[in-house]
Write a protein that holds these residues in place. Structure first.
Motif, PDB file in Angstrom:
ATOM      1  N   ARG A   1       0.845  -1.195   0.000  1.00  0.00           N
ATOM      2  CA  ARG A   1       0.000   0.000   0.000  1.00  0.00           C
ATOM      3  C   ARG A   1       0.879   1.242   0.000  1.00  0.00           C
ATOM      4  O   ARG A   1       1.824   1.351   0.776  1.00  0.00           O
ATOM      5  N   HIS A   2       0.531   2.169  -0.877  1.00  0.00           N
ATOM      6  CA  HIS A   2       1.337   3.376  -1.018  1.00  0.00           C
ATOM      7  C   HIS A   2       0.498   4.448  -1.697  1.00  0.00           C
ATOM      8  O   HIS A   2      -0.647   4.211  -2.087  1.00  0.00           O
ATOM      9  N   ALA A   3       1.066   5.620  -1.851  1.00  0.00           N
ATOM     10  CA  ALA A   3       0.394   6.724  -2.545  1.00  0.00           C
ATOM     11  C   ALA A   3       1.432   7.521  -3.313  1.00  0.00           C
ATOM     12  O   ALA A   3       2.564   7.691  -2.849  1.00  0.00           O
ATOM     13  N   HIS A   4       1.054   8.006  -4.484  1.00  0.00           N
ATOM     14  CA  HIS A   4       1.922   8.874  -5.275  1.00  0.00           C
ATOM     15  C   HIS A   4       1.497  10.324  -5.099  1.00  0.00           C
ATOM     16  O   HIS A   4       0.345  10.614  -4.761  1.00  0.00           O
ATOM     17  N   GLU A   5       2.412  11.222  -5.338  1.00  0.00           N
ATOM     18  CA  GLU A   5       2.096  12.640  -5.249  1.00  0.00           C
ATOM     19  C   GLU A   5       1.549  13.164  -6.572  1.00  0.00           C
ATOM     20  O   GLU A   5       1.107  14.300  -6.661  1.00  0.00           O
ATOM     21  N   GLU A   6       1.567  12.307  -7.600  1.00  0.00           N
ATOM     22  CA  GLU A   6       1.066  12.699  -8.915  1.00  0.00           C
ATOM     23  C   GLU A   6      -0.352  12.176  -9.151  1.00  0.00           C
ATOM     24  O   GLU A   6      -0.851  11.340  -8.411  1.00  0.00           O
ATOM     25  N   TYR A   7      -0.961  12.664 -10.224  1.00  0.00           N
ATOM     26  CA  TYR A   7      -2.135  12.002 -10.792  1.00  0.00           C
ATOM     27  C   TYR A   7      -1.627  10.775 -11.552  1.00  0.00           C
ATOM     28  O   TYR A   7      -0.555  10.808 -12.178  1.00  0.00           O
ATOM     29  N   ALA A   8      -2.393   9.693 -11.501  1.00  0.00           N
ATOM     30  CA  ALA A   8      -2.021   8.483 -12.228  1.00  0.00           C
ATOM     31  C   ALA A   8      -3.210   8.032 -13.073  1.00  0.00           C
ATOM     32  O   ALA A   8      -4.315   7.852 -12.554  1.00  0.00           O
ATOM     33  N   PHE A   9      -2.975   7.881 -14.375  1.00  0.00           N
ATOM     34  CA  PHE A   9      -4.005   7.453 -15.320  1.00  0.00           C
ATOM     35  C   PHE A   9      -3.540   6.135 -15.939  1.00  0.00           C
ATOM     36  O   PHE A   9      -2.497   6.100 -16.599  1.00  0.00           O
TER      37      PHE A   9
ATOM     38  N   PRO B   1      -3.742  12.452  -6.567  1.00  0.00           N
ATOM     39  CA  PRO B   1      -2.568  12.540  -5.697  1.00  0.00           C
ATOM     40  C   PRO B   1      -2.898  12.107  -4.273  1.00  0.00           C
ATOM     41  O   PRO B   1      -3.915  12.507  -3.713  1.00  0.00           O
ATOM     42  N   GLU B   2      -2.041  11.275  -3.712  1.00  0.00           N
ATOM     43  CA  GLU B   2      -2.132  10.773  -2.339  1.00  0.00           C
ATOM     44  C   GLU B   2      -3.291   9.801  -2.107  1.00  0.00           C
ATOM     45  O   GLU B   2      -3.631   9.515  -0.970  1.00  0.00           O
ATOM     46  N   ASP B   3      -3.883   9.267  -3.162  1.00  0.00           N
ATOM     47  CA  ASP B   3      -4.828   8.161  -3.004  1.00  0.00           C
ATOM     48  C   ASP B   3      -4.044   6.899  -2.643  1.00  0.00           C
ATOM     49  O   ASP B   3      -3.205   6.436  -3.434  1.00  0.00           O
ATOM     50  N   VAL B   4      -4.313   6.341  -1.486  1.00  0.00           N
ATOM     51  CA  VAL B   4      -3.609   5.132  -1.051  1.00  0.00           C
ATOM     52  C   VAL B   4      -4.157   3.928  -1.816  1.00  0.00           C
ATOM     53  O   VAL B   4      -5.370   3.754  -1.932  1.00  0.00           O
TER      54      VAL B   4
ATOM     55  N   MET C   1       0.522   2.894 -17.199  1.00  0.00           N
ATOM     56  CA  MET C   1       0.149   3.944 -16.251  1.00  0.00           C
ATOM     57  C   MET C   1       0.907   5.223 -16.591  1.00  0.00           C
ATOM     58  O   MET C   1       2.114   5.185 -16.860  1.00  0.00           O
ATOM     59  N   LEU C   2       0.173   6.334 -16.617  1.00  0.00           N
ATOM     60  CA  LEU C   2       0.784   7.653 -16.790  1.00  0.00           C
ATOM     61  C   LEU C   2       0.841   8.348 -15.438  1.00  0.00           C
ATOM     62  O   LEU C   2      -0.146   8.369 -14.705  1.00  0.00           O
ATOM     63  N   TYR C   3       1.987   8.930 -15.105  1.00  0.00           N
ATOM     64  CA  TYR C   3       2.126   9.723 -13.886  1.00  0.00           C
ATOM     65  C   TYR C   3       2.456  11.149 -14.272  1.00  0.00           C
ATOM     66  O   TYR C   3       3.366  11.385 -15.079  1.00  0.00           O
ATOM     67  N   VAL C   4       1.721  12.102 -13.700  1.00  0.00           N
ATOM     68  CA  VAL C   4       1.988  13.510 -14.010  1.00  0.00           C
ATOM     69  C   VAL C   4       1.738  14.358 -12.766  1.00  0.00           C
ATOM     70  O   VAL C   4       0.755  14.172 -12.051  1.00  0.00           O
ATOM     71  N   ALA C   5       2.653  15.271 -12.487  1.00  0.00           N
ATOM     72  CA  ALA C   5       2.581  16.091 -11.277  1.00  0.00           C
ATOM     73  C   ALA C   5       1.411  17.061 -11.347  1.00  0.00           C
ATOM     74  O   ALA C   5       1.065  17.564 -12.430  1.00  0.00           O
ATOM     75  N   PRO C   6       0.774  17.359 -10.205  1.00  0.00           N
ATOM     76  CA  PRO C   6      -0.364  18.298 -10.195  1.00  0.00           C
ATOM     77  C   PRO C   6      -0.036  19.642 -10.835  1.00  0.00           C
ATOM     78  O   PRO C   6      -0.853  20.187 -11.582  1.00  0.00           O
TER      79      PRO C   6
ATOM     80  N   LYS D   1      -6.116  16.169 -23.814  1.00  0.00           N
ATOM     81  CA  LYS D   1      -7.251  15.294 -24.115  1.00  0.00           C
ATOM     82  C   LYS D   1      -7.577  14.376 -22.937  1.00  0.00           C
ATOM     83  O   LYS D   1      -8.738  14.112 -22.640  1.00  0.00           O
ATOM     84  N   VAL D   2      -6.534  13.884 -22.249  1.00  0.00           N
ATOM     85  CA  VAL D   2      -6.741  13.036 -21.069  1.00  0.00           C
ATOM     86  C   VAL D   2      -7.435  13.828 -19.976  1.00  0.00           C
ATOM     87  O   VAL D   2      -8.406  13.372 -19.366  1.00  0.00           O
ATOM     88  N   VAL D   3      -6.928  15.029 -19.714  1.00  0.00           N
ATOM     89  CA  VAL D   3      -7.513  15.885 -18.671  1.00  0.00           C
ATOM     90  C   VAL D   3      -8.947  16.261 -19.019  1.00  0.00           C
ATOM     91  O   VAL D   3      -9.852  16.197 -18.178  1.00  0.00           O
ATOM     92  N   GLU D   4      -9.172  16.650 -20.260  1.00  0.00           N
ATOM     93  CA  GLU D   4     -10.507  17.083 -20.690  1.00  0.00           C
ATOM     94  C   GLU D   4     -11.537  15.975 -20.501  1.00  0.00           C
ATOM     95  O   GLU D   4     -12.623  16.207 -19.954  1.00  0.00           O
ATOM     96  N   ARG D   5     -11.200  14.763 -20.922  1.00  0.00           N
ATOM     97  CA  ARG D   5     -12.166  13.674 -20.795  1.00  0.00           C
ATOM     98  C   ARG D   5     -12.373  13.287 -19.331  1.00  0.00           C
ATOM     99  O   ARG D   5     -13.492  12.935 -18.932  1.00  0.00           O
ATOM    100  N   THR D   6     -11.318  13.371 -18.530  1.00  0.00           N
ATOM    101  CA  THR D   6     -11.443  13.079 -17.096  1.00  0.00           C
ATOM    102  C   THR D   6     -12.437  14.028 -16.449  1.00  0.00           C
ATOM    103  O   THR D   6     -13.308  13.611 -15.667  1.00  0.00           O
TER     104      THR D   6
END
Length: 276
Positions: free
Chosen positions: A32-40, A69-72, A87-92, A150-155
């Motif tokens: 169990r962990h959490a990233h500081e980024e958004y993950a798609f 971000p920070e979802d465990v 998986m895509l990781y991108v900082a807020p 496009k990823v952000v818009e659809r999200t």
């Protein structure tokens, strides 16, 4: 039987903080962990079993997985077949302005999707398109930025909301103090007493509240934050030994074990991947 698990990180050469992970998992399980980024993410083959948001999820091929971000969360292959996923990781800070633009707001910080497991062909296609052009280093900066948009818009179109700081509950505010203290002191030894005092809570009340709210213990959160900070240091060019010493791991071997439980590869393998 040979180990079928493979993990490769590919860093975008054009969009800062954007990284792609392509993983094939057969015999590995994330702590169990959490990233500081958004993950798609997109499940490509097999079944992806994971815990997040107080629920157990099973993702089948074609499903989208979205972590704020920070979802465990944790993760492992389900069933008899090898799990294959992207998986895509991108900082807020990389996408805050994009969220704001899509929603017609001046500020985009604080966006959170309420959905973790999503079935949507358009979002899946947008994620796969961005992952492909980053992995193959195709196109210019503006091409990759447009694909990320496009990823952000659809999200946003599917579902999302901004956190309202004024609506933060008292427990959340107190735990936020503890988290801020942890982030400010990652490079030195911390005691549970110090962290709980920063939250203005008794040690045992703090322990119960933290685990209840985040799904992990304060100790697990400290290790998680140190590993995330270590990953950033590795990406900036620091060596494994330097990072292990800087963030309080007993030695490089201890650091390797902890890092691999969250990122599935050793620090040296990660550093080599993103340097390509």
């Amino acid at each position: 039987m040979p180990n079928a698990s493979r993990f490769q990180f590919i860093k975008s050469q054009h969009v800062k903080s954007l990284t792609v992970l392509h993983a094939a998992m057969e015999d590995f399980r994330y702590d169990r962990h959490a990233h500081e980024e958004y993950a798609f993410g997109v499940t490509l083959a097999g079944r992806q079993d994971f815990f997040s948001g107080g629920q157990f999820h099973r993702s089948l091929p074609g499903n989208v997985i979205l972590f704020n971000p920070e979802d465990v969360h944790d993760g492992q292959p389900g069933g008899e077949h090898t799990l294959d996923y992207l998986m895509l990781y991108v900082a807020p800070e990389q996408v805050n302005s994009l969220f704001a633009d899509v929603l017609g707001r001046e500020i985009g910080a604080g966006f959170r999707s309420s959905k973790t497991l999503i079935q949507d062909a358009r979002l899946r296609g947008a994620i796969l398109e961005l992952a492909w052009i980053v992995t193959h280093d195709v196109g210019s900066c503006i091409d990759q930025e447009n694909a990320l948009y496009k990823v952000v818009e659809r999200t946003v179109q599917l579902d999302g909301a901004f956190e309202d700081v004024q609506r933060t509950t008292r427990p959340e505010a107190l735990l936020g103090r503890a988290k801020a203290y942890i982030h400010a002191h990652l490079e030195r030894d911390m005691s549970l007493d110090e962290i709980s005092q920063a939250a203005h809570l008794s040690k045992y009340h703090f322990l119960r509240l933290f685990r209840q709210h985040y799904g992990i213990t304060p100790h697990q959160y400290v290790i998680n934050c140190r590993i995330n900070a270590a990953r950033a240091a590795l990406a900036a060019g620091a060596t494994t030994n330097e990072v292990a010493l800087r963030f309080g791991f007993a030695d490089a071997s201890h650091f390797n074990r902890r890092f691999k439980r969250i990122y599935a590869v050793t620090p040296s393998q990660y550093r080599r991947d993103i340097a390509r």
